[in-house]
Design a protein around this motif. Sequence first.
Motif, PDB file in Angstrom:
ATOM      1  N   LEU A 262      20.180  67.736  -8.884  1.00 34.69           N
ATOM      2  CA  LEU A 262      18.929  67.038  -9.175  1.00 34.69           C
ATOM      3  C   LEU A 262      17.940  67.913  -9.939  1.00 34.69           C
ATOM      4  CD1 LEU A 262      18.361  65.036  -5.868  1.00 34.69           C
ATOM      5  CD2 LEU A 262      19.373  64.263  -8.010  1.00 34.69           C
ATOM      6  N   ARG A 263      18.203  69.212 -10.015  1.00 31.12           N
ATOM      7  CA  ARG A 263      17.346  70.099 -10.811  1.00 31.12           C
ATOM      8  C   ARG A 263      17.360  69.730 -12.293  1.00 31.12           C
ATOM      9  NH1 ARG A 263      15.438  74.947  -9.123  1.00 31.12           N
ATOM     10  NH2 ARG A 263      15.936  75.595  -6.990  1.00 31.12           N
ATOM     11  N   TRP A 264      18.400  69.048 -12.744  1.00 30.07           N
ATOM     12  CA  TRP A 264      18.562  68.803 -14.175  1.00 30.07           C
ATOM     13  C   TRP A 264      18.506  67.316 -14.530  1.00 30.07           C
ATOM     14  CZ3 TRP A 264      21.476  72.389 -11.409  1.00 30.07           C
ATOM     15  CH2 TRP A 264      21.129  73.717 -11.667  1.00 30.07           C
ATOM     16  N   VAL A 265      17.937  66.521 -13.643  1.00 27.71           N
ATOM     17  CA  VAL A 265      17.777  65.099 -13.937  1.00 27.71           C
ATOM     18  C   VAL A 265      16.509  64.908 -14.771  1.00 27.71           C
ATOM     19  CG1 VAL A 265      17.371  62.818 -12.952  1.00 27.71           C
ATOM     20  CG2 VAL A 265      19.003  64.371 -11.861  1.00 27.71           C
ATOM     21  N   PRO A 266      16.609  64.321 -15.964  1.00 25.94           N
ATOM     22  CA  PRO A 266      15.419  64.122 -16.804  1.00 25.94           C
ATOM     23  C   PRO A 266      14.400  63.207 -16.112  1.00 25.94           C
ATOM     24  CG  PRO A 266      17.461  63.719 -18.025  1.00 25.94           C
ATOM     25  CD  PRO A 266      17.832  63.810 -16.584  1.00 25.94           C
ATOM     26  N   PRO A 267      13.129  63.339 -16.562  1.00 24.52           N
ATOM     27  CA  PRO A 267      12.611  64.215 -17.614  1.00 24.52           C
ATOM     28  C   PRO A 267      12.403  65.640 -17.103  1.00 24.52           C
ATOM     29  CG  PRO A 267      10.827  62.908 -16.716  1.00 24.52           C
ATOM     30  CD  PRO A 267      12.080  62.420 -16.044  1.00 24.52           C
ATOM     31  N   MET A 268      12.547  66.598 -18.011  1.00 24.03           N
ATOM     32  CA  MET A 268      12.435  68.002 -17.650  1.00 24.03           C
ATOM     33  C   MET A 268      11.006  68.499 -17.838  1.00 24.03           C
ATOM     34  SD  MET A 268      15.536  68.684 -16.745  1.00 24.03           S
ATOM     35  CE  MET A 268      15.734  70.475 -16.783  1.00 24.03           C
ATOM     36  N   ALA A 269      10.593  69.374 -16.936  1.00 27.21           N
ATOM     37  CA  ALA A 269       9.314  70.079 -17.044  1.00 27.21           C
ATOM     38  C   ALA A 269       9.660  71.560 -17.077  1.00 27.21           C
ATOM     39  CB  ALA A 269       8.406  69.751 -15.874  1.00 27.21           C
ATOM     40  N   GLY A 270       9.631  72.152 -18.262  1.00 30.41           N
ATOM     41  CA  GLY A 270      10.182  73.489 -18.405  1.00 30.41           C
ATOM     42  C   GLY A 270      11.690  73.413 -18.278  1.00 30.41           C
ATOM     43  N   GLU A 271      12.253  74.242 -17.406  1.00 32.54           N
ATOM     44  CA  GLU A 271      13.705  74.273 -17.235  1.00 32.54           C
ATOM     45  C   GLU A 271      14.173  73.487 -16.013  1.00 32.54           C
ATOM     46  OE1 GLU A 271      14.835  78.355 -17.168  1.00 32.54           O
ATOM     47  OE2 GLU A 271      14.362  78.695 -19.285  1.00 32.54           O
ATOM     48  N   THR A 272      13.265  72.752 -15.381  1.00 34.89           N
ATOM     49  CA  THR A 272      13.598  72.047 -14.142  1.00 34.89           C
ATOM     50  C   THR A 272      13.121  70.602 -14.214  1.00 34.89           C
ATOM     51  OG1 THR A 272      13.320  74.123 -12.925  1.00 34.89           O
ATOM     52  CG2 THR A 272      13.363  72.112 -11.621  1.00 34.89           C
TER      53      THR A 272
END
Length: 456
Positions: A262-272
């Motif tokens: 779930l760290r990489w589920v869009p939308p991204m804020a920075g790298e998370t």
Amino acid sequence: MVTVAPDVVSIAGPVDLPLTGEQDVQAACGIMHVNGRSAGRPKPLGFDYVSAVAAELAELGLAALKLAQARDIPLRTVSTSLAQAALLAVSQYLAAATADEAEEPLVPGWPAFRSTEGVRFEIEALDPLVWNHFWTELGAGVADVSRGWRPFLHRFATAACPLPPALHELLATQPITRIEDTGRRVGMTVVRVAEHAIDHLPPFALSGSVSGGPGRAEGPLPLSGLVVVESCRRVQGPMAGHLLRLLGADVIRVEPPGGDPLRWVPPMAGETSARFRALNTGKQAVEIDLASPVGRRHLLDLVADADVFLHNWAPGKAERWSLRARDLSRVQPNIVYAYASGWGDELGPNPPLGTDFAVQAYAGVPPSPMTIVDVFGGIVCAHGIVAALASGASHVGSSLLSAACRLNARSHTRCAAPRTVPVCDDLAVLAADQRFARALIHDVCTLVASPWEFAS
């Protein structure tokens, strides 16, 4: 409407708006906006959800205040507000709306499944193979099944789910018994919508005892100096860990090798992922393979220096891994062991998937495309943990179902005050509004500040 002491719970709190009650708060703080995404227009919730959340936060804050005083932390008062409760409830949506990466355009729609007899029900699957097998056995077209999976999977994050109409039409031709039999055969959860709301379960259950509770603290907040090890996914468990961190605890988050997907589920804020940040900012993360003996030993090493262990694993996993309460107590006799499940013991040892919308249906909570039970379940779980720390209990059991019962029990009356303020229709605009500044934190996306103010 939930009756709360005015010296603990106000309406607007740090939000500089003339809010008069539940409807104003739902309108101004984004609840109506998010709840109405599936309809294409703002829509109030069907009950006084914000008042219920604020009341639970108030009781949790008072329990934390009691713990602080027992630990010689010089705190005397705590306060919260309906506005802070509402912002906490929309915190993931708010973070996503203010991320570096734009959200995908939202298309209205929501599954309102009915059988040929008119029986209303909810379905749940987290595996695309289960989704495909269910619809294929019922005779759905391949293209419709394929188009439906992505909006169905992401409805927790978007509060909208525009399924192909053919899927609704197909289920409307099927008897409920065939739908349920097909679900059992392929692994699809099928839950009938309750005709009456249930409220028979307590919000959490405490049991056992520890020989020594948390000692004196060097820090300003009720849980300062305490360590929580959290092994949770999705919303309920991470929300509980998030609230414990806001109360001062150091939270160590256990994630699988490579990190929580779930760290990489869009939308991204920075790298998370922005949504991930909303519930997990400030936690220390450690990657452990709990399926391996080495990984489980690593977890026990962490627990040896912790005060609380929190997980929301699937039923039976703690037993298979030998990570039950009694297993952890061998390395840390004073550990508080907290399990945040979907169904508790209500549906036996092999329950269906216990996710927000399935539990809403089973418990008869007024339906919403927002994750209202997940959020409230996290608050209830955190409340149970703080109560255990204050009372010397060693085990906390809570569930989404127990949280839904608590919601229903808190929703027997309604606030009569009409709406007097405009309805927020853009969370990014809300985030930039200076009248909300004291309730928000601006980082790589907008986060919600602690819902409590403690004072000496």
